[in-house]
Motif scaffolding. Sequence first.
Motif, short mmCIF file in Angstrom:
data_model
loop_
_atom_site.label_atom_id
_atom_site.label_comp_id
_atom_site.label_asym_id
_atom_site.label_seq_id
_atom_site.Cartn_x
_atom_site.Cartn_y
_atom_site.Cartn_z
N LYS A 281 1.03 -7.28 -0.63
CA LYS A 281 -0.18 -7.62 0.11
C LYS A 281 -1.48 -7.35 -0.66
N GLY A 282 -1.44 -6.48 -1.64
CA GLY A 282 -2.65 -6.12 -2.37
C GLY A 282 -3.04 -4.69 -2.08
N ARG A 283 -3.60 -4.05 -3.09
CA ARG A 283 -3.91 -2.64 -2.95
C ARG A 283 -5.12 -2.38 -2.06
N ARG A 284 -6.11 -3.26 -2.10
CA ARG A 284 -7.29 -3.05 -1.27
C ARG A 284 -6.94 -3.15 0.22
N ILE A 285 -6.15 -4.15 0.59
CA ILE A 285 -5.73 -4.31 1.98
C ILE A 285 -4.85 -3.13 2.41
N SER A 286 -3.96 -2.69 1.54
CA SER A 286 -3.09 -1.57 1.86
C SER A 286 -3.88 -0.28 2.05
#
Length: 85
Positions: free
Chosen positions: A21-26
């Motif tokens: 999902k991506g690190r920023r969203i996580s």
Amino acid sequence: TVYFFGMVISGFIFPIWSDIKGRRISLLFAVIANGIAMLGLSLSPNLIMLAVLFGFAGFAQAAIEVVGIVYRSEISGPNFRIHSM
């Protein structure tokens, strides 16, 4: 011990989920989940709810730590990457 089990489970789930999902969203999800868990801990009416929310808080806190370290190293420049880790 409930906090510890939440952290262990998070250590297996969140690295894979952050790659998908991506690190920023996580990281954003983990911070919001931690805030909800802490708010619930302060308002918990009984011991069972307190234990469940404490495990959820451990899950979210470990996710913040795991994803935060990797995200911090990605956004740092190559000269400062060692210092940010």
